[in-house]
Design an enzyme around this catalytic site. Structure first.
Site, PDB file in Angstrom:
ATOM      1  N   GLY A 242       0.826  -1.215   0.000  1.00 55.87           N
ATOM      2  CA  GLY A 242       0.000   0.000   0.000  1.00 55.87           C
ATOM      3  C   GLY A 242       0.854   1.256   0.000  1.00 55.87           C
ATOM      4  NE  ARG A 243       3.157   1.621   5.681  1.00 58.27           N
ATOM      5  CZ  ARG A 243       3.442   0.993   6.817  1.00 58.27           C
ATOM      6  NH1 ARG A 243       4.531   0.250   6.908  1.00 58.27           N
ATOM      7  NH2 ARG A 243       2.630   1.104   7.857  1.00 58.27           N
ATOM      8  CE1 TYR A 362      -2.765   8.590   1.699  1.00 56.41           C
ATOM      9  CE2 TYR A 362      -5.103   8.825   2.112  1.00 56.41           C
ATOM     10  CZ  TYR A 362      -4.029   8.883   1.249  1.00 56.41           C
ATOM     11  OH  TYR A 362      -4.232   9.234  -0.051  1.00 56.41           O
ATOM     12  CD  GLU A 363      -2.299   2.803   2.252  1.00 59.44           C
ATOM     13  OE1 GLU A 363      -1.368   2.075   1.931  1.00 59.44           O
ATOM     14  OE2 GLU A 363      -3.323   2.953   1.573  1.00 59.44           O
ATOM     15  N   GLY A 364       0.413   4.812   7.484  1.00 57.23           N
ATOM     16  CA  GLY A 364       1.610   4.947   8.312  1.00 57.23           C
ATOM     17  C   GLY A 364       2.228   6.320   8.123  1.00 57.23           C
TER      18      GLY A 364
END
Ligand code: CAA
Length: 380
Positions: A242-243, A362-364
Site C-alpha cells: 500500500g505504501r 495515512y498508511e503509516g
C-alpha cells in the site's frame, strides 16, 4: 535496473493519462469543494482494469506488475488524488490481501468482483485509540460455533461509505498482543454494521473517510482470512505494498505541481518579463524536478523488489516518506510561484497542497515509516 518502461507499461501510462484528462481533470475543483464522490470515474476505472491491476487474470485482475500500478497511480493522481486513493485502497490493500492470504472460496466469492471493479473494498485497521500503534486495537471477534460475533469501532476508513466489502482486523484472543489479532472480510448490510458520517477533510475531499461501527455483527467462520492470530502480520505485509501506492500518489501530486509551476511561470509577467526568467523561480522548478525524479526511481525500485519476491518493506517506507515530503515541498512551492492566485480555489493548485498533506499521514505516518526503515537496518 532497467530505466526504460516496457511497451505494456508505456500503454498503461498512456491509457491512464488519457483517462485523467478526459474524465478527471474537469470537475475536480467542484468535486473537492462539494465532497462529490467520483462514482462514474471509479466505474470507468474498473472497466479499464485499473481497480485490480496486479491481481492475476484468473481472479479477474489485469495480471500487471507493480511498476505498471505505480505508473497508473501517478497519472491518476496528477488529475485527482481523491480518485487515486479510492483506486489504491481497492488495489493494494484489499485485492492484494485477498489474493495473497484468503482461501480459494473467499477469492471466488469476493476477489473476482473487486478486481473487476464491480465491487469496491475498504481496509479497516485503525481505531480511535490505536493509529500508529495499530496492534493496540479493541475491536473483538468472539468465536461462537460456526461464526464470530464482532463488536467495536474502526476509524479513518477510506471508501467506508461507498464500499461493498470491508477487510476488518479484530482481536480473537485477548492478552497476547498482536498474536491475538485476526483478519476478516465483512459485507455491507450485515446486521449491526453501520457507517458514520463522511469526515470533513482538509484534502482528498471527494474520497470518503468514515468511522465504522460493529454492534455484535455475525461473521461466518469462513470469512476469516488466514489463520487465527495471523491478522496483524497480514495487515503489515499488505501495508508494505500500500505504501508504494501512496508514494506514487504523492509523486503524481508533485508532478502536477511542477507542470503547473512551469506553465504559469512562463505566462506570468512581472517586471516586464515572465517570472520563469527569474533565477529564484528557476531554482524552485529545478529542485522540484530533481526531487521528483529521485522519488520516482525509489518508487520503481521498491515496486521491482516487490515483484521479484525480495524483502522490500524498508524500500516501500523510504519511497513513501521521501515521495510524500517531495509532494509537500513541490505543492507548497507551486502555490508560492502562483502567489496570491495560488491561494484561491479557482487556481486548482491549493488543492494539490491540501491533498499532498495526507500522504505524510495515512498508511503509516512519516514517523512510522522511519521506524520501519531503522528497524530493518538495525536488524541486519
Ligand atoms: N510484514 C509481515 N510481518 C511483519 C512486518 C511486515 N512488513 N513487519 C513486522 N512484522 C511482524 C514482526 O516480525 C512481528 O512478528 P513476531 O512477533 O512474530 O516477531 C509482528 O509483525 C509485529 O511486529 P512489530 O513488533 O514490529 O509490531 P509493532 O507493534 O512494534 O508495530 C509498526 C510496528 C511498524 C509501528 C506498525 O504498527 C505500523 O506499521 N503502524 C502504522 C499502522 C498504519 O500504517 N496504519 C495505517 C492504516 S490504513 C489507512 O491509512 C487507512 C486507509 O484507508 C488508507
Amino acid at each position: 535496473m532497467d530505466f526504460f518502461l516496457t511497451e505494456e507499461q508505456l500503454l498503461v501510462k498512456k491509457t491512464a493519462r488519457e483517462f485523467s484528462i478526459s474524465e478527471l481533470v474537469q470537475g475536480a475543483i467542484e468535486r473537492d469543494e462539494k465532497k462529490i464522490w467520483p462514482k462514474e470515474a471509479i466505474q470507468k476505472l474498473g472497466e479499464l482494469g485499473f481497480m485490480g491491476m496486479m491481481v492475476s487474470e484468473e481472479y479477474g485482475g489485469g495480471g500487471m506488475d507493480t511498476v505498471s500500478y505505480t505508473i497508473a497511480m501517478e497519472e491518476i493522481s496528477k488529475a485527482d488524488a481523491s480518485a487515486s486513493v479510492i483506486m489504491s485502497v481497492n488495489n493494494s490493500l484489499v485485492c492484494y490481501l485477498l489474493e495473497k492470504f484468503a482461501s480459494e472460496e473467499l477469492k471466488q466469492k469476493y476477489l473476482l468482483s473487486l478486481a473487476r471493479g464491480k465491487k469496491l473494498g475498504a481496509f479497516s485497521l485503525s481505531e480511535p485509540q490505536s493509529g500508529s500503534d495499530a496492534s493496540n486495537m479493541q475491536t473483538i471477534a468472539t468465536l461462537n460455533g460456526d461464526h464470530y460475533i464482532v463488536h467495536g469501532t474502526k476509524n479513518w476508513v477510506t471508501n467506508g461509505i461507498n464500499c461493498d466489502y470491508v477487510i476488518l482486523f479484530a482481536i480473537t484472543k485477548q492478552g497476547i498482543g498482536h498474536k491475538g489479532i485476526s483478519a476478516f472480510i465483512i459485507e455491507k448490510g450485515w446486521q449491526g454494521f453501520e457507517c458514520g458520517k463522511s469526515e470533513d477533510k482538509l484534502g482528498i475531499r471527494s474520497s470518503d473517510t468514515c468511522e465504522l461501527y460493529f454492534d455484535n455483527v455475525r461473521v461466518p467462520l469462513e470469512n476469516r482470512i488466514g489463520k487465527e492470530g495471523d491478522g496483524f502480520k497480514i495487515a503489515l505485509a499488505t501495508l508494505d505494498g500500500g505504501r508504494i501506492g501512496i508514494a506514487s500518489q504523492a509523486i503524481g501530486i508533485a508532478q502536477a505541481s511542477l507542470d503547473a509551476s512551469i506553465s504559469y511561470s512562463k505566462e506570468r509577467i512581472q517586471f516586464s518579463k515572465p517570472i520563469a526568467m527569474q533565477q529564484t523561480i528557476q531554482f524552485k522548478i529545478a529542485d522540484m524536478a530533481m526531487e521528483i525524479e529521485a522519488a520516482r526511481l525509489l518508487i520503481h525500485k521498491a515496486a521491482m523488489m516487490k515483484d521479484s519476491g525480495q524483502k522490500y518493506s524498508h524500500l516501500a517506507s523510504m519511497a513513501k516518506v521521501y515521495a510524500s515530503e517531495v509532494a509537500m515541498r513541490a505543492s507548497t512551492n507551486c502555490v508560492q510561484i502562483y502567489g496570491g492566485y495560488g491561494y484561491i480555489k479557482d487556481s486548482g493548485v491549493e488543492r494539490l497542497m491540501r491533498d499532498a498533506k495526507i500522504t505524510q499521514i495515512y498508511e503509516g505516518t512519516s514517523e512510522i515509516q522511519r521506524v520501519v526503515i531503522a528497524r530493518n537496518l538495525l536488524q541486519k
